[in-house]
Design a protein around this motif. Structure first.
Motif, PDB file in Angstrom:
ATOM      1  N   ALA A   1       0.934  -1.155   0.015  1.00 37.87           N
ATOM      2  CA  ALA A   1      -0.073  -0.090   0.007  1.00 37.87           C
ATOM      3  C   ALA A   1       0.866   1.308  -0.079  1.00 37.87           C
ATOM      4  O   ALA A   1       0.582   2.148  -0.872  1.00 37.87           O
ATOM      5  CB  ALA A   1      -0.866  -0.124   1.055  1.00 37.87           C
ATOM      6  N   ALA A   2       2.017   1.276   0.957  1.00 39.58           N
ATOM      7  CA  ALA A   2       2.905   2.474   0.951  1.00 39.58           C
ATOM      8  C   ALA A   2       3.412   2.598  -0.641  1.00 39.58           C
ATOM      9  O   ALA A   2       3.555   3.778  -0.920  1.00 39.58           O
ATOM     10  CB  ALA A   2       3.869   2.331   2.096  1.00 39.58           C
ATOM     11  N   GLY A   3       3.779   1.457  -1.032  1.00 40.39           N
ATOM     12  CA  GLY A   3       4.668   1.726  -2.342  1.00 40.39           C
ATOM     13  C   GLY A   3       3.758   2.090  -3.322  1.00 40.39           C
ATOM     14  O   GLY A   3       3.987   2.881  -4.125  1.00 40.39           O
ATOM     15  N   LEU A   4       2.539   1.705  -3.402  1.00 39.59           N
ATOM     16  CA  LEU A   4       1.475   2.314  -4.322  1.00 39.59           C
ATOM     17  C   LEU A   4       1.163   3.569  -4.199  1.00 39.59           C
ATOM     18  O   LEU A   4       1.399   4.629  -5.171  1.00 39.59           O
ATOM     19  CB  LEU A   4       0.225   1.785  -4.110  1.00 39.59           C
ATOM     20  CG  LEU A   4      -0.103   0.368  -4.818  1.00 39.59           C
ATOM     21  CD1 LEU A   4      -1.636   0.056  -4.510  1.00 39.59           C
ATOM     22  CD2 LEU A   4       0.141   0.412  -6.255  1.00 39.59           C
ATOM     23  N   LEU A   5       1.296   4.276  -3.041  1.00 42.89           N
ATOM     24  CA  LEU A   5       1.024   5.762  -2.683  1.00 42.89           C
ATOM     25  C   LEU A   5       2.401   6.471  -3.164  1.00 42.89           C
ATOM     26  O   LEU A   5       2.009   7.389  -3.725  1.00 42.89           O
ATOM     27  CB  LEU A   5       0.875   5.904  -1.100  1.00 42.89           C
ATOM     28  CG  LEU A   5      -0.585   5.364  -0.632  1.00 42.89           C
ATOM     29  CD1 LEU A   5      -0.661   5.343   0.875  1.00 42.89           C
ATOM     30  CD2 LEU A   5      -1.685   6.469  -1.146  1.00 42.89           C
ATOM     31  N   VAL A   6       3.427   6.085  -2.920  1.00 45.89           N
ATOM     32  CA  VAL A   6       4.841   6.794  -3.210  1.00 45.89           C
ATOM     33  C   VAL A   6       5.118   6.816  -4.734  1.00 45.89           C
ATOM     34  O   VAL A   6       5.239   7.765  -5.405  1.00 45.89           O
ATOM     35  CB  VAL A   6       5.761   6.288  -2.382  1.00 45.89           C
ATOM     36  CG1 VAL A   6       7.104   6.914  -2.769  1.00 45.89           C
ATOM     37  CG2 VAL A   6       5.647   6.298  -0.874  1.00 45.89           C
ATOM     38  N   ASP A   7       4.691   5.450  -5.160  1.00 45.20           N
ATOM     39  CA  ASP A   7       5.001   5.381  -6.716  1.00 45.20           C
ATOM     40  C   ASP A   7       4.147   5.974  -7.460  1.00 45.20           C
ATOM     41  O   ASP A   7       4.332   6.474  -8.597  1.00 45.20           O
ATOM     42  CB  ASP A   7       4.963   3.688  -7.048  1.00 45.20           C
ATOM     43  CG  ASP A   7       5.876   3.722  -8.191  1.00 45.20           C
ATOM     44  OD1 ASP A   7       5.098   2.674  -9.091  1.00 45.20           O
ATOM     45  OD2 ASP A   7       6.683   3.999  -8.625  1.00 45.20           O
ATOM     46  N   SER A   8       3.022   6.325  -6.915  1.00 42.86           N
ATOM     47  CA  SER A   8       1.917   7.182  -7.978  1.00 42.86           C
ATOM     48  C   SER A   8       2.557   8.574  -7.822  1.00 42.86           C
ATOM     49  O   SER A   8       1.987   9.558  -8.758  1.00 42.86           O
ATOM     50  CB  SER A   8       0.647   7.358  -6.945  1.00 42.86           C
ATOM     51  OG  SER A   8       0.661   7.997  -5.852  1.00 42.86           O
ATOM     52  N   GLY A   9       3.309   9.218  -7.161  1.00 49.24           N
ATOM     53  CA  GLY A   9       3.977  10.336  -7.011  1.00 49.24           C
ATOM     54  C   GLY A   9       3.012  11.238  -6.165  1.00 49.24           C
ATOM     55  O   GLY A   9       3.314  12.456  -6.103  1.00 49.24           O
ATOM     56  N   ALA A  10       1.894  10.853  -5.533  1.00 47.23           N
ATOM     57  CA  ALA A  10       1.228  11.843  -4.916  1.00 47.23           C
ATOM     58  C   ALA A  10       1.706  11.910  -3.293  1.00 47.23           C
ATOM     59  O   ALA A  10       1.477  12.721  -2.698  1.00 47.23           O
ATOM     60  CB  ALA A  10      -0.344  11.172  -4.877  1.00 47.23           C
ATOM     61  N   ALA A  11       2.374  10.828  -2.994  1.00 47.31           N
ATOM     62  CA  ALA A  11       2.519  10.787  -1.654  1.00 47.31           C
ATOM     63  C   ALA A  11       4.239  10.923  -1.631  1.00 47.31           C
ATOM     64  O   ALA A  11       4.768  10.287  -2.209  1.00 47.31           O
ATOM     65  CB  ALA A  11       2.245   9.846  -0.730  1.00 47.31           C
ATOM     66  N   GLN A  12       4.807  11.812  -0.569  1.00 48.12           N
ATOM     67  CA  GLN A  12       6.134  11.665  -0.646  1.00 48.12           C
ATOM     68  C   GLN A  12       6.701  10.943   0.719  1.00 48.12           C
ATOM     69  O   GLN A  12       8.000  10.226   0.415  1.00 48.12           O
ATOM     70  CB  GLN A  12       6.675  13.216  -0.026  1.00 48.12           C
ATOM     71  CG  GLN A  12       6.324  14.388  -1.075  1.00 48.12           C
ATOM     72  CD  GLN A  12       7.246  14.053  -2.520  1.00 48.12           C
ATOM     73  OE1 GLN A  12       8.280  13.829  -2.324  1.00 48.12           O
ATOM     74  NE2 GLN A  12       6.325  14.083  -3.302  1.00 48.12           N
ATOM     75  N   ASN A  13       6.226  10.746   1.684  1.00 50.02           N
ATOM     76  CA  ASN A  13       6.803  10.004   2.732  1.00 50.02           C
ATOM     77  C   ASN A  13       5.351   9.127   3.279  1.00 50.02           C
ATOM     78  O   ASN A  13       4.558   9.747   3.881  1.00 50.02           O
ATOM     79  CB  ASN A  13       7.365  10.912   3.844  1.00 50.02           C
ATOM     80  CG  ASN A  13       8.442  11.810   3.551  1.00 50.02           C
ATOM     81  OD1 ASN A  13       9.283  11.386   2.919  1.00 50.02           O
ATOM     82  ND2 ASN A  13       8.149  13.271   3.700  1.00 50.02           N
ATOM     83  N   VAL A  14       5.699   7.930   3.276  1.00 45.21           N
ATOM     84  CA  VAL A  14       4.556   7.219   3.825  1.00 45.21           C
ATOM     85  C   VAL A  14       5.165   6.167   4.922  1.00 45.21           C
ATOM     86  O   VAL A  14       5.934   5.527   4.646  1.00 45.21           O
ATOM     87  CB  VAL A  14       3.957   6.240   2.755  1.00 45.21           C
ATOM     88  CG1 VAL A  14       2.801   5.489   3.132  1.00 45.21           C
ATOM     89  CG2 VAL A  14       3.107   7.197   1.695  1.00 45.21           C
ATOM     90  N   VAL A  15       4.444   6.023   6.187  1.00 45.48           N
ATOM     91  CA  VAL A  15       4.911   5.153   7.237  1.00 45.48           C
ATOM     92  C   VAL A  15       4.185   3.927   7.160  1.00 45.48           C
ATOM     93  O   VAL A  15       2.850   4.007   7.117  1.00 45.48           O
ATOM     94  CB  VAL A  15       4.797   5.842   8.556  1.00 45.48           C
ATOM     95  CG1 VAL A  15       5.472   5.036   9.745  1.00 45.48           C
ATOM     96  CG2 VAL A  15       5.757   7.074   8.469  1.00 45.48           C
ATOM     97  N   SER A  16       4.672   2.790   7.169  1.00 46.70           N
ATOM     98  CA  SER A  16       4.004   1.630   7.331  1.00 46.70           C
ATOM     99  C   SER A  16       4.456   0.770   8.707  1.00 46.70           C
ATOM    100  O   SER A  16       5.499   0.744   8.917  1.00 46.70           O
ATOM    101  CB  SER A  16       4.084   0.566   6.136  1.00 46.70           C
ATOM    102  OG  SER A  16       3.677  -0.603   6.220  1.00 46.70           O
ATOM    103  N   ALA A  17       3.413   0.378   9.388  1.00 46.73           N
ATOM    104  CA  ALA A  17       3.854  -0.237  10.639  1.00 46.73           C
ATOM    105  C   ALA A  17       2.972  -1.504  11.148  1.00 46.73           C
ATOM    106  O   ALA A  17       2.090  -1.533  10.442  1.00 46.73           O
ATOM    107  CB  ALA A  17       3.771   0.709  11.867  1.00 46.73           C
ATOM    108  N   THR A  18       3.520  -2.302  11.973  1.00 48.40           N
ATOM    109  CA  THR A  18       2.887  -3.487  11.947  1.00 48.40           C
ATOM    110  C   THR A  18       3.245  -3.824  13.561  1.00 48.40           C
ATOM    111  O   THR A  18       4.410  -3.500  13.952  1.00 48.40           O
ATOM    112  CB  THR A  18       3.143  -4.672  11.242  1.00 48.40           C
ATOM    113  OG1 THR A  18       2.118  -5.627  11.603  1.00 48.40           O
ATOM    114  CG2 THR A  18       4.258  -5.339  11.259  1.00 48.40           C
ATOM    115  N   SER A  19       2.633  -4.669  14.250  1.00 50.29           N
ATOM    116  CA  SER A  19       2.896  -5.014  15.576  1.00 50.29           C
ATOM    117  C   SER A  19       2.387  -6.401  16.009  1.00 50.29           C
ATOM    118  O   SER A  19       1.316  -6.758  15.488  1.00 50.29           O
ATOM    119  CB  SER A  19       2.744  -4.065  16.828  1.00 50.29           C
ATOM    120  OG  SER A  19       1.295  -3.916  16.816  1.00 50.29           O
TER     121      SER A  19
END
Lengths: 81, 331
Positions: free
Chosen positions: B120-138
């Motif tokens: 999901a983060a990759g799609l957002l950044v690769d689209s050019g629309a998002a600059q920094n996306v944080v992805s987390a899990t626990s």
């Protein structure tokens, strides 16, 4: 035995013993005490009424239900014979 | 702009960069082989919090903060926060998102969340629309136990194919530019179910999903296992990994030389309980800690998850599972 099961559960040791003992700790009443005490400990975070009160028999509940129903049926049969 | 390869694989044309990451965990993980790579170790499972759930939230928040600190970003600069965990309503992610303050996308892939989040983060950044996306899990051993199986002090003997849920959290920061490992491809898995009904036998339930995703990935990309330095699955454990190798063999996929499972890598032999480790944090901590420090050129991470709930298996359903794969390149 009930006290021993409850006490060992409360100090966090019963589950380690049970890993080795298996049926040896689960079948006697120690197992029953463990099931009630461990559930009561676990769900205290959710409060005394909705947590401890309603969830303390989450593991032991079915034992109690079927035990009482069976005792009732057997008692009825014995009364009729 | 992301393009599609074959049936289920997506190629990130700009290859988003993992400019920062952080891993935190509990005492058992700290004493294992990945202990030295952890950014922060919590000495016990309660972490001075009022509940295990709050302890898990603390871990996820800490991982996010350390990851942002490492790439000198503030919370305000995060375009989207993607997070997922094992708990009902993914409360760990939601409550952590409240503290992070960034726009939030909650995801649920059970233990496959790490790769689902990266996709999901990759799609957002690769689209050019998002600059920094944080992805987390626990994941947290006690929150998982009390929700999925037994009260934590209950004296049950677990079968030898059961796995131990890892207590830990990880966060990654994906950006359009910068230096670091790059996200190259992602294969989105299909839900698979070969009829396993035992919730303590996660490995067997998830192996078919891992097999399907891996085989599809190779078909979509035209690659072979040998094109990767290492292929890892998230948490198939001792039982699941053998099943995967066999399922792979039947379809001509040779996993005999460069395949490992994170559930077997995260604990030492002395620490191993039953079949190995599981939990969202398992694949995340091993990948970001161990794999990122090995001089690999390209790895394929296949995170595996079980999509059942106590309700579904008590109602007699078998366990549907899923596996998502991401390919990471190191320069």
């Amino acid at each position: 035995m009930i006290f021993i099961g409850g006490f060992l559960t409360a100090i966090g040791v019963f589950d380690r013993i049970a890993r080795h003992a298996g049926a040896g700790s689960a079948i006697p009443v120690t197992g029953f005490a463990n099931s009630v005490v461990s559930a009561a400990l676990e769900f205290k975070r959710e409060g005394f009424v909705l947590g401890v009160g309603s969830k303390m028999f989450i593991m032991a509940g079915s034992v109690i239900v079927f035990g009482v129903v069976t005792a009732f049926v057997v008692g009825l049969i014995s009364a009729l014979i | 702009m992301t393009t599609k390869l074959g049936r289920q694989t997506f190629a990130f044309q700009t290859k988003p960069v993992l400019i920062g990451h952080a891993t935190v965990a509990g005492p058992k993980e700290a004493q294992g082989p990945v202990g030295s790579y952890l950014d922060k170790v919590f000495p016990d499972l309660v972490m001075n919090q009022a509940s295990f759930e709050k302890a898990e939230q603390l871990m996820m928040k800490t991982a996010v903060e350390i990851a942002l600190e490492k790439c000198s970003l503030s919370k305000e600069q995060v375009d989207v926060f993607v997070a997922g965990d094992l708990l009902n309503q993914i409360i760990t992610s939601g409550f952590t998102a409240l503290k992070v303050g960034a726009p939030y996308l909650g995801i649920f892939g059970a233990c496959s969340s790490f790769c689902e989040g990266l996709f999901a983060a990759g799609l957002l950044v690769d689209s050019g629309a998002a600059q920094n996306v944080v992805s987390a899990t626990s994941s947290h051993n006690c929150t998982a136990e009390r929700q999925y199986s037994y009260p934590t002090e209950y004296g049950a003997q677990l079968p030898p194919w059961a796995q131990h849920t890892v207590t830990g959290a990880a966060a990654t920061v994906l950006a359009a530019q910068g230096s670091g490992p790059r996200l190259e491809l992602a294969t989105v898995g299909k839900v698979m179910d070969l009829g396993i009904k035992d919730p303590f036998n996660m490995g067997s339930a998830m192996a078919p999903a891992a097999a399907d995703t891996l085989i599809t990935h190779m078909e979509d990309t035209g690659r072979k296992p040998g094109d990767y330095d290492l292929i890892v699955t998230g948490d198939l454990g001792k039982v699941g990994r053998e099943i995967l190798v066999e399922l792979g063999q039947r379809e001509g996929l040779d996993l005999s030389s460069n395949y490992r499972d994170c559930g077997e890598l995260i604990y030492s032999k002395e620490q191993m309980e039953n079949a190995g480790a599981s939990g969202c944090a398992c694949v995340a901590i091993v990948t970001l800690g161990l794999l990122f420090n090995q001089n690999y050129q390209r790895v394929l991470v296949v995170a595996t998850g079980a999509l059942h709930s106590p309700t579904s298996y008590q109602q007699g359903d078998s366990i549907p599972t899923i596996a998502h794969a991401v390919s990471i390149e190191f320069s």
